[in-house]
Enzyme design. Structure first.
Site, PDB file in Angstrom:
ATOM      1  N   ARG A   1       0.846  -1.201   0.000  1.00 13.93           N
ATOM      2  CA  ARG A   1       0.000   0.000   0.000  1.00 13.93           C
ATOM      3  C   ARG A   1       0.880   1.250   0.000  1.00 13.93           C
ATOM      4  O   ARG A   1       2.038   1.219   0.425  1.00 13.93           O
ATOM      5  CB  ARG A   1      -0.905   0.021   1.240  1.00 13.93           C
TER       6      ARG A   1
ATOM      7  N   ILE B   1       3.296   4.326  -0.351  1.00 14.48           N
ATOM      8  CA  ILE B   1       4.650   4.436  -0.879  1.00 14.48           C
ATOM      9  C   ILE B   1       5.244   3.050  -1.096  1.00 14.48           C
ATOM     10  O   ILE B   1       5.927   2.813  -2.098  1.00 14.48           O
ATOM     11  CB  ILE B   1       5.527   5.251   0.092  1.00 14.48           C
TER      12      ILE B   1
ATOM     13  N   ASN C   1      10.295  -0.180   4.897  1.00 18.07           N
ATOM     14  CA  ASN C   1       9.325   0.884   4.662  1.00 18.07           C
ATOM     15  C   ASN C   1       8.178   0.867   5.665  1.00 18.07           C
ATOM     16  O   ASN C   1       7.531   1.894   5.880  1.00 18.07           O
ATOM     17  CB  ASN C   1       8.779   0.748   3.233  1.00 18.07           C
ATOM     18  N   ALA C   2       7.914  -0.262   6.296  1.00 20.43           N
ATOM     19  CA  ALA C   2       6.760  -0.380   7.186  1.00 20.43           C
ATOM     20  C   ALA C   2       6.823   0.652   8.304  1.00 20.43           C
ATOM     21  O   ALA C   2       7.869   0.839   8.928  1.00 20.43           O
ATOM     22  CB  ALA C   2       6.700  -1.789   7.779  1.00 20.43           C
ATOM     23  N   GLY C   3       5.715   1.326   8.530  1.00 17.18           N
ATOM     24  CA  GLY C   3       5.690   2.326   9.584  1.00 17.18           C
ATOM     25  C   GLY C   3       4.263   2.667   9.989  1.00 17.18           C
ATOM     26  O   GLY C   3       3.322   2.508   9.200  1.00 17.18           O
TER      27      GLY C   3
ATOM     28  N   GLN D   1       4.280  14.389  17.371  1.00 12.89           N
ATOM     29  CA  GLN D   1       4.907  13.178  16.844  1.00 12.89           C
ATOM     30  C   GLN D   1       6.256  12.904  17.510  1.00 12.89           C
ATOM     31  O   GLN D   1       7.212  12.511  16.853  1.00 12.89           O
ATOM     32  CB  GLN D   1       5.094  13.281  15.334  1.00 12.89           C
TER      33      GLN D   1
ATOM     34  N   TYR E   1       7.010   9.226  16.725  1.00 10.46           N
ATOM     35  CA  TYR E   1       7.315   8.995  15.308  1.00 10.46           C
ATOM     36  C   TYR E   1       8.644   9.643  14.907  1.00 10.46           C
ATOM     37  O   TYR E   1       9.498   9.022  14.262  1.00 10.46           O
ATOM     38  CB  TYR E   1       6.173   9.557  14.454  1.00 10.46           C
TER      39      TYR E   1
ATOM     40  N   LYS F   1      12.102   7.849  13.408  1.00 10.30           N
ATOM     41  CA  LYS F   1      12.625   8.172  12.084  1.00 10.30           C
ATOM     42  C   LYS F   1      14.015   8.788  12.159  1.00 10.30           C
ATOM     43  O   LYS F   1      14.839   8.597  11.251  1.00 10.30           O
ATOM     44  CB  LYS F   1      11.647   9.087  11.338  1.00 10.30           C
TER      45      LYS F   1
ATOM     46  N   TYR G   1       5.889  15.429   2.389  1.00 16.82           N
ATOM     47  CA  TYR G   1       4.469  15.069   2.342  1.00 16.82           C
ATOM     48  C   TYR G   1       4.136  14.506   0.957  1.00 16.82           C
ATOM     49  O   TYR G   1       4.300  15.178  -0.062  1.00 16.82           O
ATOM     50  CB  TYR G   1       3.606  16.281   2.678  1.00 16.82           C
TER      51      TYR G   1
END
Length: 240
Positions: A12, A14, A82-84, A144, A147, A151, A179
């Site tokens: 899904r 990106i 990439n999972a986040g 965030q 998050y 990152k 974004y």
């Protein structure tokens, strides 16, 4: 023989764009997902890319899943972490559960994905580790703390892995998207989206395919001298 690429969270947003791009570049691609069986099945039906379900936040599940991919496709040469997830809240309202869930997926999940593959890459003298970080890991973001911390930590991971892996033909690099016009961003109210775009000098959101092209560049065999680097793909919104 085609190289094998794994994309976590690859069915899904990106991740889907990355999976498709790598397949178009000739890789044998496997995409992981965490819970949306219907979306994963639709993605496989559309693209022919096989999907695998596991929780990247759990080391044993990741190890078992990676072993299954390698049994099906062969040794994994390129891994795209990439999972986040997000669990946003102002710091004074953030719960320990919101903190831990994001840490487990976005930071520990990178370790759980790369670590089981590392020795194989060292033995084969080739590997590409590409971590999808975020502009908010570079500059921080209100609401965030969890998050942004993960990152930013991802950037430390790639800089360290680059130094350890370079003499074995392994590179580790990060991409920090700004974004991007994913389903999640496009679902926010139009006024909020307009406010976001007003802060981007390019005057628009990025496209998932633009991040995918960065991944394909870093994954290539001849990208070996690019190691420990961060590509900021944010339309000139933020500079490091």
């Amino acid at each position: 023989m085609a190289r094998v690429a794994l994309v976590t969270g690859g069915s899904r947003g990106i991740g889907a764009a990355i999976s498709k791009k790598l397949k178009a570049e000739g890789y044998d691609v496997a995409a992981t997902y965490a819970g949306n069986d219907d979306a994963a099945a639709a993605f496989t039906a559309e693209t022919g890319i096989k999907t695998y379900k596991w929780n990247v936040g759990d080391y044993d599940s990741s190890s078992e899943g990676l072993a299954k991919v390698e049994a099906d496709l062969g040794p994994i040469d390129v891994v795209v972490a990439n999972a986040g997830i997000t669990r946003d809240a102002p710091f004074h309202r953030m719960t320990k559960e919101q903190w831990q869930e994001v840490i487990d997926t976005n930071l520990t999940g990178v370790f759980n994905t790369v670590h089981p593959l590392w020795n194989g890459m060292r033995e084969r003298k080739f590997g590409r580790v590409i971590v999808i970080s975020s502009i908010n890991g570079q500059k921080g973001q209100f609401g965030q703390v969890n998050y942004a911390a993960t990152k930013a930590g991802d950037l430390g991971i790639v800089k360290s892995l680059a130094q350890e892996g370079a003499r074995f033909g392994i590179t580790a690099n990060a991409i920090c998207p700004g974004y991007i016009a994913t389903e999640m961003v496009m679902a926010v109210p139009e006024k909020v989206r307009e406010s976001i775009i007003s802060g981007i000098p390019a005057g628009r959101l990025g496209e998932p395919e633009e991040i995918a092209r960065c991944v394909a560049f870093l994954a290539a065999d001849d990208a070996e001298f690019i190691n420990g680097s961060t590509i900021s793909a944010n339309g000139a919104q933020f500079f490091v």
